[in-house]
Design a protein around this motif. Structure first.
Motif: not given
Length: 194
Positions: A106, A114, A128-133, A139, A141, A143-144
């Motif tokens: 993680q 990017d 797998t990735y997503h934006n988070a706070q 902000e 990112a 990434i798993y």
């Protein structure tokens, strides 16, 4: 000849040097095997773990019988303790070199991820990735990736090159239910769901 042999086994050299050294090396062996057995149990290796356990216990029993036979020999106790400590150390080094299994990686990055994502994909890693706070409302990112344990250093070098301030954690994975390209082949030891 029998007289020399019996004198050797009853002499101070055997009692305080040879016997403690034998106990030391036997203890290194059984603890190293035990450490590897625990790793194999945690990885679900049902065939290897019991075999290692058998040898671990046999070596331990032989060693303990010598300790009991020489119960007043304090040097044997020191050798036993030193062998235990050394066996743990050697077992962990061997386990690290074997790098058996898979891990979940993680990565949390503050700056744009990017380039890191592109490099991981280009290197053949499924992600797998997503934006988070983050905790301070910035902000981030996340990434798993699931990777082979022997590739951890390679991935860490990619992280350090493309996002050196990223936070990452690594956890052992015992089971995956679907195959991933380049990770689990149909006949691999990693079980797959139906």
């Amino acid at each position: 000849m029998d007289f020399i042999n019996s004198n050797f086994f009853q002499g101070d050299m055997f009692t305080y040097i040879v016997l403690p050294l034998l106990i030391f090396f036997a203890r290194i062996s059984d603890v190293t095997v035990g450490t590897l057995r625990i790793v194999m149990v945690s990885k679900g290796q049902k065939a290897i773990a019991p075999l290692l356990g058998f040898f671990e216990v046999i070596i331990w029993l032989i060693t303990m019988s010598k300790i009991i036979q020489n119960i007043d020999n304090w040097v044997a106790y020191v050798a036993y303790g030193a062998g235990f400590a050394t066996g743990n150390y050697i077992g962990l080094i061997i386990e690290e070199k074997l790098a058996v299994g898979i891990v979940q990686l993680q990565i949390i990055t503050r700056k744009s991820a990017d380039n890191l994502i592109a490099k991981l994909k280009a290197s053949g890693y499924g992600i797998t990735y997503h934006n988070a706070q983050g905790a301070t409302s910035e902000e981030v990112a996340v990434i798993y990736s699931i990777i082979k344990r022997n590739e951890i250093q390679k991935v860490i070098e990619i992280i350090r090159t493309y996002n050196p301030n990223a936070f990452y954690s690594i956890e052992d994975v015992k089971f995956i239910n679907k195959g991933m390209p380049g990770l689990a082949k149909p006949n691999s030891r990693w079980r797959k769901g139906k």
